[in-house]
Design an enzyme around this catalytic site. Structure first.
Site, PDB file in Angstrom:
ATOM      1  N   ARG A 162      54.265  82.209 -44.687  1.00 49.57           N
ATOM      2  CA  ARG A 162      54.889  83.499 -44.964  1.00 49.57           C
ATOM      3  C   ARG A 162      54.045  84.418 -45.844  1.00 49.57           C
ATOM      4  NH1 ARG A 162      57.267  81.661 -41.437  1.00 49.57           N
ATOM      5  NH2 ARG A 162      59.504  81.271 -41.176  1.00 49.57           N
ATOM      6  N   HIS A 197      57.473  72.385 -35.189  1.00 54.77           N
ATOM      7  CA  HIS A 197      58.068  73.406 -34.326  1.00 54.77           C
ATOM      8  C   HIS A 197      58.962  74.354 -35.135  1.00 54.77           C
ATOM      9  CE1 HIS A 197      57.971  74.034 -29.918  1.00 54.77           C
ATOM     10  NE2 HIS A 197      59.042  74.779 -30.125  1.00 54.77           N
ATOM     11  N   THR A 220      51.812  71.813 -26.256  1.00 58.54           N
ATOM     12  CA  THR A 220      52.910  71.476 -27.160  1.00 58.54           C
ATOM     13  C   THR A 220      53.470  70.110 -26.775  1.00 58.54           C
ATOM     14  OG1 THR A 220      53.462  73.794 -27.538  1.00 58.54           O
ATOM     15  CG2 THR A 220      55.180  72.178 -27.986  1.00 58.54           C
ATOM     16  N   ASP A 251      51.044  74.849 -38.949  1.00 61.84           N
ATOM     17  CA  ASP A 251      52.095  75.697 -38.407  1.00 61.84           C
ATOM     18  C   ASP A 251      53.413  75.319 -39.085  1.00 61.84           C
ATOM     19  OD1 ASP A 251      53.394  77.354 -36.111  1.00 61.84           O
ATOM     20  OD2 ASP A 251      54.352  75.401 -35.889  1.00 61.84           O
ATOM     21  N   GLY A 289      54.425  82.425 -36.961  1.00 62.63           N
ATOM     22  CA  GLY A 289      55.435  82.589 -35.929  1.00 62.63           C
ATOM     23  C   GLY A 289      56.466  83.647 -36.233  1.00 62.63           C
ATOM     24  N   ARG A 290      57.577  83.254 -36.836  1.00 60.79           N
ATOM     25  CA  ARG A 290      58.717  84.158 -37.007  1.00 60.79           C
ATOM     26  C   ARG A 290      58.371  85.516 -37.606  1.00 60.79           C
ATOM     27  NH1 ARG A 290      60.930  78.929 -38.159  1.00 60.79           N
ATOM     28  NH2 ARG A 290      62.785  78.414 -36.917  1.00 60.79           N
ATOM     29  N   LYS A 324      49.465  70.661 -30.169  1.00 57.86           N
ATOM     30  CA  LYS A 324      50.378  71.197 -31.180  1.00 57.86           C
ATOM     31  C   LYS A 324      51.631  70.331 -31.275  1.00 57.86           C
ATOM     32  CE  LYS A 324      53.035  75.402 -32.284  1.00 57.86           C
ATOM     33  NZ  LYS A 324      54.420  74.919 -32.082  1.00 57.86           N
ATOM     34  N   ARG A 359      69.969  72.803 -31.410  1.00 60.08           N
ATOM     35  CA  ARG A 359      69.992  73.971 -32.292  1.00 60.08           C
ATOM     36  C   ARG A 359      71.417  74.503 -32.366  1.00 60.08           C
ATOM     37  NH1 ARG A 359      64.315  76.179 -29.582  1.00 60.08           N
ATOM     38  NH2 ARG A 359      63.215  74.204 -29.980  1.00 60.08           N
TER      39      ARG A 359
END
Length: 382
Positions: free
Chosen positions: A300, A265, A165, A296, A319-320, A241, A174
């Site tokens: 969904r 990311h 990464t 990436d 991911g999520r 990545k 964040r």
């Protein structure tokens, strides 16, 4: 239990990933949900990822005589039941006690690669015992000795690739985590790293203990020479990545990367960076034949997988949604997420007139209000 409770119908099973998200939300503490769902800054890039994917129309072929398509493919050094690998994600025990081992078990059952995060809450060796096809993620640690030790552990555990990464010299700002003063609970830690078990556990007034921990151990001055050094330290395939432009992708390939992941990311680093899908065609055109390109950030649905392949990617990282499934029902919940993606993607191949993922790379796409038209037959095949 009341008579009313007995008569209440059980929740309908999820039929798409949005259903999994909806069912998982009430099961997760608010600060943990924000940690999973949130992006950096005003979350513009987070929103742009979905908007960009939704802006891609795929023109199906008809009367192709496809019948039942095959979804199988090969991603970097791993055979897979569909062009999907699970993205590296930290501290999965926040969502379920089984953590990364549960996710890896689901990946094995679904026959897709699982990327073990460097900040995994379960030690790499324990995850490896699941028998899943593993990739291992590396952030750039300031302690090169510890970084090299992680490489050797990945090799000895039979990991098939290293996912390097490169877009986190520091953690993005964040705001959800800052407002929540987010910190890890006492039972969750970065199990692959040395140092005090209390790292990332102390509350930071107006700040994030996770971000403070990363600042303490990551190297913000990482450069291309570091990637070249790493290439010389291992024979494992390198997957770089976090690239968002053709020039960087081409340079990664020149440094010996077998694949690049077009990623912002998940909208968690530089807010205002482009959506991954927007720059995917540029990256595909920039890298040499033989260097794979994965997408990436924002995937969904099976339709999104088809969109990525039609734009020249060989596969996607998810991911999520995996974390939603983990929160919902551990390994079984993750299996459900991957099963939904598999069924959706198989249907998409049939409806688009494609016998397999390779043929999806030849589809024509139309993107944006001005209708940017890309014809797949003339692009590099994957």
């Amino acid at each position: 239990m009341s008579v009313t409770d007995l008569r209440r119908p059980a929740p309908a099973p999820p039929v798409c990933l949005a259903d999994v998200e909806r069912l998982a939300r009430p099961l997760v503490p608010g600060d943990v949900w924000d940690f999973v769902q949130g992006g950096s800054g005003g979350e513009r890039t987070l929103a742009a990822n979905r908007a960009a994917l939704d802006d891609i129309a795929v023109v199906p072929g008809v009367l192709r005589g496809v019948g039942t398509p095959s979804t199988r493919t090969r991603l970097v050094a791993s055979d897979a039941a569909l062009p999907v690998a699970i993205a590296p994600m930290a501290y999965q025990q926040l969502l379920h006690s089984g953590g990364e081992s549960a996710t890896a078990a689901a990946a094995r059952a679904a026959d897709v690669p699982f990327t073990v995060g460097m900040l995994s809450s379960t030690a790499l060796e324990e995850v490896a015992r699941t028998g899943a096809a593993l990739w291992f993620q590396l952030y750039w640690l300031a302690d090169r000795g510890e970084l090299l030790d992680l490489v050797r552990r990945a090799e000895s555990c039979g990991c098939r690739a290293l996912v390097v990464t490169v877009d986190v010299p520091i953690m993005g700002r964040r705001l959800r985590d800052l407002r929540n003063e987010f910190t890890l609970p006492s039972g969750v830690r970065a199990a692959n790293l040395g140092g005090s078990p209390s790292q990332a556990h102390g509350r930071v007034p107006g700040g994030s203990a996770i971000a403070d921990h990363s600042r303490a151990v990551f190297d913000p001055a990482v450069s291309w020479s570091d990637l070249e050094w790493l290439r010389g330290q291992t024979s494992l395939p390198l997957i770089v990545k976090g690239v968002l432009g053709g020039a960087d992708a081409a340079r990664a390939a020149a440094c010996g990367a077998e694949a690049v992941v077009v990623s912002n990311h998940g909208g968690r680093q530089l807010d205002g960076a482009p959506a991954s899908a927007t720059v995917l065609p540029e990256v595909v055109e920039a890298v040499p034949e033989g260097c794979e390109v994965l997408l990436d950030s924002g995937v969904r649905s099976g339709t999104d997988i088809l969109r990525a392949l039609a734009l020249g990617a060989s596969g996607v990282l998810v991911g999520r949604p995996v974390l939603w499934g983990l929160a919902l029902d551990g390994a079984a919940g993750v299996e459900q997420v991957l099963s939904l993606l598999h069924r959706e993607f198989a249907d998409c191949l049939t409806l688009a007139g494609c016998a397999d993922p390779r043929e999806a790379g030849r589809l024509r796409t139309i993107t944006g209000p001005r209708g940017v038209d890309r014809r797949g037959a003339g692009r590099r095949g994957h």
